[in-house]
Design a protein around this motif. Structure first.
Motif, short mmCIF file in Angstrom:
data_model
loop_
_atom_site.label_atom_id
_atom_site.label_comp_id
_atom_site.label_asym_id
_atom_site.label_seq_id
_atom_site.Cartn_x
_atom_site.Cartn_y
_atom_site.Cartn_z
N LEU A 135 37.92 32.79 88.63
CA LEU A 135 38.04 33.23 87.25
C LEU A 135 37.43 34.62 87.07
O LEU A 135 38.01 35.48 86.39
N LEU A 136 36.28 34.84 87.69
CA LEU A 136 35.64 36.17 87.61
C LEU A 136 36.54 37.23 88.24
O LEU A 136 36.62 38.36 87.73
N LEU A 137 37.19 36.88 89.34
CA LEU A 137 38.08 37.84 89.99
C LEU A 137 39.24 38.20 89.07
O LEU A 137 39.68 39.35 89.02
N VAL A 138 39.73 37.22 88.32
CA VAL A 138 40.79 37.49 87.35
C VAL A 138 40.30 38.45 86.27
O VAL A 138 41.00 39.39 85.88
N ILE A 139 39.07 38.21 85.80
CA ILE A 139 38.51 39.10 84.77
C ILE A 139 38.31 40.51 85.33
O ILE A 139 38.63 41.51 84.68
N PHE A 140 37.77 40.59 86.56
CA PHE A 140 37.61 41.90 87.19
C PHE A 140 38.97 42.58 87.36
O PHE A 140 39.10 43.80 87.17
N GLY A 141 39.97 41.78 87.72
CA GLY A 141 41.31 42.34 87.86
C GLY A 141 41.84 42.90 86.56
O GLY A 141 42.50 43.94 86.53
N CYS A 142 41.52 42.20 85.45
CA CYS A 142 41.94 42.72 84.13
C CYS A 142 41.31 44.07 83.85
O CYS A 142 41.97 44.98 83.31
N ALA A 143 40.02 44.21 84.21
CA ALA A 143 39.35 45.50 84.01
C ALA A 143 40.02 46.59 84.83
O ALA A 143 40.20 47.72 84.36
N PHE A 144 40.42 46.26 86.07
CA PHE A 144 41.09 47.24 86.93
C PHE A 144 42.45 47.60 86.37
O PHE A 144 42.80 48.78 86.26
N TRP A 145 43.25 46.58 86.01
CA TRP A 145 44.60 46.85 85.56
C TRP A 145 44.65 47.56 84.22
O TRP A 145 45.58 48.33 83.96
N TYR A 146 43.63 47.36 83.40
CA TYR A 146 43.56 48.13 82.16
C TYR A 146 43.43 49.62 82.47
O TYR A 146 44.16 50.45 81.92
N GLU A 147 42.49 49.93 83.36
CA GLU A 147 42.28 51.33 83.72
C GLU A 147 43.48 51.89 84.49
O GLU A 147 43.88 53.05 84.30
N ALA A 148 44.07 51.07 85.38
CA ALA A 148 45.20 51.54 86.18
C ALA A 148 46.41 51.85 85.29
O ALA A 148 47.10 52.87 85.49
N ASP A 149 46.68 51.02 84.32
CA ASP A 149 47.81 51.24 83.44
C ASP A 149 47.62 52.50 82.61
O ASP A 149 48.56 53.28 82.42
N ARG A 150 46.39 52.69 82.16
CA ARG A 150 46.12 53.89 81.36
C ARG A 150 46.28 55.15 82.21
O ARG A 150 46.90 56.13 81.77
N SER A 151 45.74 55.12 83.44
CA SER A 151 45.85 56.29 84.32
C SER A 151 47.31 56.57 84.68
O SER A 151 47.73 57.73 84.77
N ARG A 152 48.08 55.50 84.89
CA ARG A 152 49.49 55.68 85.24
C ARG A 152 50.23 56.38 84.11
O ARG A 152 51.02 57.31 84.36
N ARG A 153 50.00 55.99 82.87
CA ARG A 153 50.67 56.63 81.74
C ARG A 153 50.22 58.08 81.57
O ARG A 153 51.02 58.96 81.28
N GLU A 154 48.91 58.30 81.77
CA GLU A 154 48.39 59.67 81.61
C GLU A 154 48.95 60.60 82.69
O GLU A 154 49.34 61.74 82.39
N LEU A 155 48.98 60.13 83.94
CA LEU A 155 49.49 60.98 85.02
C LEU A 155 50.98 61.27 84.82
O LEU A 155 51.46 62.38 85.13
N ALA A 156 51.73 60.28 84.33
CA ALA A 156 53.14 60.51 84.06
C ALA A 156 53.32 61.58 82.99
O ALA A 156 54.19 62.45 83.09
N GLN A 157 52.46 61.54 81.97
CA GLN A 157 52.55 62.56 80.92
C GLN A 157 52.21 63.94 81.45
O GLN A 157 52.85 64.94 81.10
N ILE A 158 51.17 64.00 82.31
CA ILE A 158 50.74 65.30 82.84
C ILE A 158 51.82 65.89 83.75
O ILE A 158 52.22 67.05 83.61
#
Length: 538
Positions: A135-158
């Motif tokens: 369960l903790l790994l799932v929560i940690f994964g959510c923290a990663f995927w939140y940041e990853a999704d944001r970075s992906r959108r930002e890099l696409a814009q740049i």
């Protein structure tokens, strides 16, 4: 979602490599050893960039150990540029997770699977310990995927030149992510404690009708109160003579009183000079009383004379239990970590337990002494020949004469705590009340073979688990226990509940071998209102 978070994607643009590098460089600054966390005057990324690629991470003003490391590789084509981007955890975080999960599961899988298999651990308790890291790994994964999704959108814009604006808010802010994570953990804990156990098929306490409602009454339903002994207001321990004619009470007032149970009259009073009396025993011949006190001393009192007590010294902590052998020649006394065997006539120490070797580790010329095994005496048999001991999380039957030890099978104390322990009059059966959240069980062990004979559920309430510490007594063929529902009687061989007698609660129960005489303490010694309640049945 992969076991360890990892995301790879590519962006294709018709612009040249130099233009792409220029756009990225405008949003990336050089790494800093120290960054003021409240500063808002910075570009969104820090890291390095060159003609072959880049390695960066987002600059954030909050804590997230699962912030992705972003690596990019440039590929020049005739029609533009392709940027291959990979988002991964930092290598140190990945190594820590792998190490932590290997250590956790290498320890918990064998322990909790064995505990669930042996019945010492509830299935859902084992599931909780094995499932929480996932369960903790799932929560940690959510923290990663939140940041990853944001970075992906930002890099696409740049890179794709869509007019980048640094995001300051969104539908899923870091605060919302952590609130969701905390909520998931709380829901898991509530489900583990209350929902999962209710879904599990669990045994319910076997109920017997109170004697007042049972048409086919047990003989034990015929208990009646014959008298109250109320001339000792601070009683902390009582003992009954084998013939059932004499009762001895010891108190916090350091006094020892001898009572005639036939008449309820006080026969004799002994006064100790120090130490609250915590345990007492009467010799089979009825001539000697032994007491154990909070001053770490054992005292031998003669009922037939007015001589001062013989004092036995040598214990390192308060005396918890004393017994006199069936031939009235030996005294057994126990404290938290030791058992001592004394000669009753001379007062000399005959043996001391544990007499186990201490582990020694040799490192070159240096010898390091290991810790001694945890030795906790739980019960001494009425004939003073056998002790039931907790030894390094195992239940051990200890022959006090031969020093032979028998380990009770499937009784791992890592998953349960002992509330009370008693040994039958013949020394063959051990009666134990044990608590493993949230249940309290009555367990009967064959002390000769080390096998579990019977097990009954006493309570599913954690609040009632401590109620059994002082409220069990054994006759020749029955177990008597006082509960808030009344006096309960179980068969000593099968553990089956036979009767519930309507009586007010008592503690420190003592019962005659034939089960016809029962006594217990009521009241509170600290409030100086204790009395002895004596019951008898035909």
């Amino acid at each position: 979602m992969q076991l360890l978070p990892n995301n790879t994607f590519s962006l294709h643009t018709q612009e040249s490599l130099s233009t792409v590098i220029e756009k990225l460089a405008a949003q990336i600054e050089a790494p800093k050893t120290f960054r003021w966390s409240f500063s808002r005057h910075h570009v969104p990324y820090e890291g390095t960039i060159n003609n072959s690629g880049f390695e960066i991470h987002r600059i954030i003003r909050y804590r997230n150990s699962f912030l992705p490391t972003i690596r990019g590789r440039f590929e020049s084509l005739s029609g533009g540029t392709v940027i291959h981007i990979t988002l991964k955890l930092h290598p140190f975080v990945t190594a820590f997770l792998v190490f932590w999960y290997l250590v956790w599961y290498s320890a918990t899988i064998p322990i909790f699977l064995f505990g669930a298999w042996s019945g010492d651990v509830e299935l859902f308790t084992a599931f909780q310990f094995l499932g929480m890291p996932i369960l903790l790994l799932v929560i940690f994964g959510c923290a990663f995927w939140y940041e990853a999704d944001r970075s992906r959108r930002e890099l696409a814009q740049i890179i794709l030149g869509e007019g980048f604006e640094q995001q300051t808010s969104g539908n899923l802010t870091p605060r919302v992510v952590w609130i969701i994570a905390i909520a998931i953990i709380m829901i898991w804990n509530v489900a583990s404690l209350y929902v999962f156990p209710s879904l599990q098929h669990k045994s319910k306490p076997i109920l017997s009708k109170p004697c007042s409602q049972d048409a086919t009454q047990s003989p034990y339903c015929n208990f009646i109160v014959v008298r109250f002994i109320n001339k000792h207001s601070t009683i902390s321990a009582i003992a009954l003579s084998p013939d059932g004619k004499t009762l001895v009470s010891g108190g916090k007032d350091k006094a020892l009183k001898v009572w005639d149970l036939q008449t309820g009259q006080l026969r004799k009073t002994f006064q100790s000079d120090s130490g609250e009396i915590q345990t007492v025993a009467i010799a089979p011949d009825g001539k000697t009383v032994v007491s154990g006190s909070g001053d770490r001393m054992v005292r031998i009192w003669s009922i037939t004379s007015n001589q001062p007590p013989k004092i036995l010294k040598g214990h390192s902590s308060d005396i918890r239990q004393v017994r006199i052998s069936s031939d009235s020649k030996t005294i057994i006394s126990s404290t938290y970590g030791e058992i001592k065997v004394w000669d009753l006539a001379t007062g000399k120490l005959k043996a001391a337990l544990p007499n186990l070797p201490t582990a020694e580790i040799q490192i070159g010329p240096v010898a390091i002494q290991g810790n001694s095994p945890r030795f906790y005496p739980l019960a001494i048999s009425p004939d003073a020949k056998t002790a039931l001991v907790e030894l390094n999380s195992k239940l051990v039957v200890w022959n006090l004469a031969t020093n032979q030890q028998t380990v009770l099978k499937n009784a791992n104390l890592l998953f349960q705590s002992i509330r009370s322990a008693h040994i039958s009059l013949d020394g063959h059966i051990g009666v134990i009340t044990s608590y493993s959240q949230p249940k309290t069980h009555l367990k009967l062990w064959d002390l000769t073979t080390g096998k579990l004979k019977a097990q009954e559920l006493l309570s599913s309430s954690p609040e009632q688990s401590y109620y059994w510490q002082e409220n069990i007594a054994l006759s020749r063929d029955r177990i008597l226990g006082n509960t808030n529902q009344g006096l309960k009687v179980w068969n000593l061989q099968t553990g089956e509940l036979e009767a519930t007698v309507d009586q007010l609660p008592m503690r420190h129960l003592v019962v005659s071998s034939d089960g016809k005489l029962l006594a217990g303490i009521t009241g509170d010694a600290y409030e100086q209102n204790t009395q002895i309640k004596v019951l008898h049945r035909p």
